[in-house]
Design a protein around this motif. Sequence first.
Motif, PDB file in Angstrom:
ATOM      1  N   ASN A   1      26.079  40.669  88.262  1.00 58.27           N
ATOM      2  CA  ASN A   1      26.802  40.667  86.977  1.00 58.27           C
ATOM      3  C   ASN A   1      25.869  40.587  85.779  1.00 58.27           C
ATOM      4  O   ASN A   1      26.070  41.269  84.772  1.00 58.27           O
ATOM      5  CB  ASN A   1      27.776  39.486  86.910  1.00 58.27           C
ATOM      6  N   SER A   2      24.863  39.710  85.887  1.00 61.26           N
ATOM      7  CA  SER A   2      23.970  39.481  84.749  1.00 61.26           C
ATOM      8  C   SER A   2      22.682  38.832  85.236  1.00 61.26           C
ATOM      9  O   SER A   2      22.595  38.391  86.385  1.00 61.26           O
ATOM     10  CB  SER A   2      24.639  38.565  83.718  1.00 61.26           C
ATOM     11  N   SER A   3      21.703  38.776  84.343  1.00 61.77           N
ATOM     12  CA  SER A   3      20.455  38.062  84.621  1.00 61.77           C
ATOM     13  C   SER A   3      20.062  37.246  83.405  1.00 61.77           C
ATOM     14  O   SER A   3      20.193  37.708  82.261  1.00 61.77           O
ATOM     15  CB  SER A   3      19.333  39.048  84.955  1.00 61.77           C
ATOM     16  N   GLU A   4      19.583  36.031  83.670  1.00 61.72           N
ATOM     17  CA  GLU A   4      19.053  35.206  82.577  1.00 61.72           C
ATOM     18  C   GLU A   4      17.827  35.856  81.948  1.00 61.72           C
ATOM     19  O   GLU A   4      17.503  35.568  80.803  1.00 61.72           O
ATOM     20  CB  GLU A   4      18.645  33.828  83.118  1.00 61.72           C
ATOM     21  N   GLU A   5      17.158  36.705  82.694  1.00 61.49           N
ATOM     22  CA  GLU A   5      15.962  37.368  82.172  1.00 61.49           C
ATOM     23  C   GLU A   5      16.375  38.343  81.073  1.00 61.49           C
ATOM     24  O   GLU A   5      17.004  39.370  81.318  1.00 61.49           O
ATOM     25  CB  GLU A   5      15.220  38.114  83.290  1.00 61.49           C
ATOM     26  N   GLY A   6      16.041  38.013  79.853  1.00 62.87           N
ATOM     27  CA  GLY A   6      16.407  38.856  78.713  1.00 62.87           C
ATOM     28  C   GLY A   6      17.902  38.873  78.433  1.00 62.87           C
ATOM     29  O   GLY A   6      18.390  39.764  77.752  1.00 62.87           O
ATOM     30  N   LYS A   7      18.628  37.875  78.974  1.00 58.40           N
ATOM     31  CA  LYS A   7      20.096  37.808  78.784  1.00 58.40           C
ATOM     32  C   LYS A   7      20.724  39.183  79.021  1.00 58.40           C
ATOM     33  O   LYS A   7      21.388  39.761  78.160  1.00 58.40           O
ATOM     34  CB  LYS A   7      20.429  37.276  77.395  1.00 58.40           C
ATOM     35  N   THR A   8      20.509  39.693  80.216  1.00 58.27           N
ATOM     36  CA  THR A   8      20.833  41.077  80.555  1.00 58.27           C
ATOM     37  C   THR A   8      22.164  41.193  81.284  1.00 58.27           C
ATOM     38  O   THR A   8      22.404  40.485  82.254  1.00 58.27           O
ATOM     39  CB  THR A   8      19.722  41.652  81.462  1.00 58.27           C
ATOM     40  N   LYS A   9      23.009  42.114  80.828  1.00 56.85           N
ATOM     41  CA  LYS A   9      24.242  42.449  81.542  1.00 56.85           C
ATOM     42  C   LYS A   9      23.874  43.437  82.635  1.00 56.85           C
ATOM     43  O   LYS A   9      23.191  44.437  82.382  1.00 56.85           O
ATOM     44  CB  LYS A   9      25.236  43.070  80.562  1.00 56.85           C
TER      45      LYS A   9
END
Length: 194
Positions: A85-93
Amino acid sequence: MNIVIIDYGAGNIQSIKFAIRRLGFEAVLSHDVEEIKNADRVIFPGVGEASSAMEKLRASGLDQLIPNLKQPVLGICLGMQLMCNSSEEGKTKGLAIFDLDVVKFPKSEKVPQIGWNQISGLGSKLFNKIPDRSHIYLVHSFYAPLGKETIAISEYAVSYSAALRKDNFYGVQFHPEKSSDVGSEILKNFLSLC
């Protein structure tokens, strides 16, 4: 067999291509939508940073294509993380194929985790003939937590998803192309999936 490795400028794709060749198959590197759509097997690699990788996917329209593929698809490392769904890395969707959010390892741990680790709880044909606690090779600072789509577990400060599966989509956090005989067998299993 028509095998396509998605080429979007964010992957260690040559080593995957060589690993496929060692199994007696040839893989094509491509970012062409029709070529990817018509492949028998699709490999979605990834090395690098999540937000810039997603930008490349969006720029080429691959972010719309990948979640709608019908053949077996294997995401590797960042490829698997981008399928979440998403990644904390670079607040990525992400592509929202796997219903998990990728997070960073606890601050107390040295990151990235680099090197060999074990996988357990193997729950898929992807791991046919792979013994529990086999060693695989990883390089990552972020991980997908455990969830209903987890098909293999590894541990580094926390237990996390070493592999995921939903329908025709598979993801591995580790690098099968760098994981010696175990990795070769996993790639062979992927290519032989019905």
